[in-house]
Design an enzyme around this catalytic site. Structure first.
Site, PDB file in Angstrom:
ATOM      1  CD  GLU A 318       5.339  26.128  74.746  1.00  0.00           C
ATOM      2  OE1 GLU A 318       5.905  25.010  75.053  1.00  0.00           O
ATOM      3  OE2 GLU A 318       4.120  26.357  75.024  1.00  0.00           O
ATOM      4  CG  HIS A 347      22.307  20.974 101.026  1.00  0.00           C
ATOM      5  ND1 HIS A 347      23.303  20.970 101.893  1.00  0.00           N
ATOM      6  CD2 HIS A 347      21.277  21.771 101.549  1.00  0.00           C
ATOM      7  CE1 HIS A 347      22.988  21.403 102.922  1.00  0.00           C
ATOM      8  NE2 HIS A 347      21.697  22.202 102.772  1.00  0.00           N
ATOM      9  CE  LYS A 452       2.467  19.995  69.821  1.00  0.00           C
ATOM     10  NZ  LYS A 452       1.114  20.518  70.006  1.00  0.00           N
TER      11      LYS A 452
HETATM   12  O1  PA5 Z   1       1.630  26.251  75.593  1.00  0.00           O
HETATM   13  C1  PA5 Z   1       1.150  25.493  74.851  1.00  0.00           C
HETATM   14  O2  PA5 Z   1       0.429  25.942  73.755  1.00  0.00           O
HETATM   15  C2  PA5 Z   1       1.757  24.169  74.551  1.00  0.00           C
HETATM   16  O3  PA5 Z   1       2.827  23.953  75.458  1.00  0.00           O
HETATM   17  C3  PA5 Z   1       0.776  23.038  74.539  1.00  0.00           C
HETATM   18  O4  PA5 Z   1      -0.090  23.479  75.921  1.00  0.00           O
HETATM   19  C4  PA5 Z   1       1.011  21.845  74.469  1.00  0.00           C
HETATM   20  O5  PA5 Z   1       1.700  21.538  73.416  1.00  0.00           O
HETATM   21  C5  PA5 Z   1      -0.065  20.691  74.756  1.00  0.00           C
HETATM   22  O6  PA5 Z   1      -1.109  21.199  73.791  1.00  0.00           O
HETATM   23  P1  PA5 Z   1      -2.606  20.335  73.885  1.00  0.00           P
HETATM   24  O7  PA5 Z   1      -3.139  21.276  74.949  1.00  0.00           O
HETATM   25  O8  PA5 Z   1      -3.211  21.062  72.488  1.00  0.00           O
HETATM   26  O9  PA5 Z   1      -2.561  19.108  73.858  1.00  0.00           O
END
Ligand code: PA5
Length: 527
Positions: A318, A347, A452
């Site tokens: 990410e 395995h 999203k």
């Molecule tokens: O690293 C990130 O920013 C994302 O993966 C968020 O953690 C994820 O989308 C969840 O977001 P939030 O904590 O606002 O619910």
């Protein structure tokens, strides 16, 4: 496989008890000299970030996860104060829960349900699995980390009859993530069905004023803990996001913070050869040509670190997987991460690693301590299960080297709150340094946001389709015709998928008549 090369490139830090072996990466002798200027740039960028620069230019925010374990380094007293106050509040709340001062209607809380996703779940899940002990944990932890109804029912089945003694943490930095909101609503419904008042069980970890925060305030939840915009989701394990569930489970969070702070001190040092994060970042660059040309397989030989690759997958992919570089050029950067644990994976896919496509490098994680018990069964004279685990690790590493498959090895003394804090801090910094080496913003996630939005459009279309069906009950439509009727003629494919889903779930009221050509099937609403 060469002792001289091993001795030259073996890094060991006594204070941390951590070693790093990069000798099985075939970089040339002048590699470090050539790479030094870009490494110095990365150190400088990191120093600015730690001093409070706007290191996430798109979102115009500071990036301050390093301050969480060293509040004295925060750029101003107000931030430092918020960090220490929140940590004190976490410890205080936890003590009260453990003592039963804060309790459920039937006494002390025994279970903890954590609701979150992405950065608000992966770190807590890693820590829960790595450091838990079913015999000693103060609270048994379960997770909702998706909006899968069956997944939710599975977890609730495990809590059947125990909700009165269950504490719930709803964790969302933004406070508006749909999966987490849905998990919260599902959990609330389960509590109400059991005759319990959710507000007496629920706790929020979120940004002040977020939608989730507003719900928690309006309904008078047990407690609220702050998240800040200067902590990214995937680097939030050492904020309330990760510390609160860990502390409630009974894990020594101060040791985690201390381990991370110790690692930060070592990896802040701008001398590449003495800095394991810099060495790793450069190895990533060498292995992948600085453009993700190879995947990183993460192979800890330790069951407790099973979830580390999953955690790292988010942290790295990410952060590094980006379309544009910092100059706005399309670069489609990335570094794919996968793995589980050894020797189990021997395995499974290790066959391909040894003999198949050579498109990866391995990060082995070796843990020296076998188990807590003082003695270990001899499965053969003088040989324990732990000896076998090491044998499989060393054997696989050699087997890969023999076939010109490259690897790095990190060695830890044990899996403990301190070493896990160290490992988290190490990889947070490697990821940050590597992002500078390849000139991208590691701290935003436009791709996640795009997903999203797209999901939101599907939900809207579903409502339009159902409204159109309900407007003429009993009338059968093909997906194509219904999409047109609902004012979305270009969405026939998505309409087909939605209608198939609705027809598979009786509660929707949508019935299907299957046709020999599947896409010509018809759907109607029966009230
Ligand atoms: O690293 C990130 O920013 C994302 O993966 C968020 O953690 C994820 O989308 C969840 O977001 P939030 O904590 O606002 O619910």
């Amino acid at each position: 496989m060469n002792w001289t090369r091993f001795k030259t490139h073996f890094f060991h830090h006594d204070g941390l008890g951590l070693s790093l072996d990069i000798s099985r990466m075939p970089f040339p002798d002048d590699f470090f000299t050539t790479a030094e200027p870009m490494m110095q740039e990365a150190f400088a960028a990191m120093a600015k970030l730690e001093a409070g620069a706007i290191a996430n230019p798109d979102e115009k925010r500071m990036v301050g996860h390093y301050w969480l374990r060293a509040p004295q380094l925060a750029p101003n007293a107000a931030l430092a104060g918020e960090i220490t106050t929140t940590l004190a509040a976490i410890k205080d709340f936890t003590t009260k829960v453990h003592q039963g001062v804060i309790a459920g209607p039937k006494g002390k809380f025994k279970n903890l349900l954590v609701i979150g996703i992405g950065g608000s779940a992966l770190g807590p899940q890693l820590v829960n699995h790595a450091l838990g002990n079913p015999r000693k944990d103060k609270l048994a932890v379960a997770f909702f980390d998706n909006t899968d109804p069956d997944g939710i029912d599975y977890v609730l089945a495990g809590l059947r009859g125990q909700l009165a003694k269950t504490l719930v943490l709803v964790i969302s930095k933004s406070g508006g993530t749909a999966e987490t909101r849905n998990g919260m609503l599902e959990a609330m419904a389960a509590f109400k069905a059991a005759g319990l008042e959710p507000a007496k069980h629920f706790v929020a970890v979120t940004g002040v004023g977020s939608k989730l925060d507003q719900v928690a305030v309006q309904e008078g939840w047990l407690a609220r803990f702050a998240m800040w915009d200067w902590v990214g989701g995937r680097t939030s394990e050492l904020s309330a996001v990760g510390l609160l569930p860990a502390a409630l489970q009974g894990i020594d969070i101060q040791a985690m913070l201390d381990g991370a702070a110790a690692m930060d001190e070592v990896t802040r040092y701008p001398v590449t050869a003495k800095n394991p994060a810099a060495l790793l970042a450069l190895m990533w660059h060498f292995a992948t040509d600085g453009r993700g040309a190879k995947d990183m397989v993460v192979l800890p030989y330790k069951d407790r670190l099973l979830l580390f690759s999953r955690y790292l997958q988010q942290l790295v992919m990410e952060s590094i997987g980006k379309e544009f570089d910092l100059n706005g050029h399309v670069v489609n950067q990335g570094l794919a991460v996968y793995g589980n644990k050894g020797s189990t994976d021997q395995h499974a896919y290790v066959q391909q690693l040894r003999e198949g496509v050579n498109n990866f490098f391995v990060t082995f994680i070796e843990v020296l301590k076998d188990r807590d018990a003082r003695t270990s069964l001899e499965v053969e004279p003088g040989i324990t299960s732990g000896d076998y685990l090491q044998g499989f690790f060393l054997g696989t590493r050699d087997a890969l080297s023999e076939k010109n498959r490259h690897s790095l090895t990190i060695t830890l003394p044990d899996v403990s709150p301190r070493t896990l804090g160290m490992l988290i801090a190490l990889y947070e910094r490697v990821t940050g340094l590597y992002a500078t080496l390849v000139n991208i913003n590691a701290y935003h996630q436009p791709g996640v946001e795009a997903g999203k939005k797209a999901a939101g459009a599907v939900i809207t279309l579903k409502q339009q389709l159902v409204a159109a069906l309900k407007a003429s009950p009993g009338v059968a439509y093909t997906a194509e015709k219904l999409a047109a009727t609902a004012g979305a003629p270009d969405k026939a494919e998505i309409a087909f998928k939605i209608l198939e889903h609705l027809a598979a779930n009786k509660s929707s009221g949508v019935r299907k008549r299957a046709k020999s050509v599947a896409v010509d099937s018809t759907y109607r609403y029966n009230d």
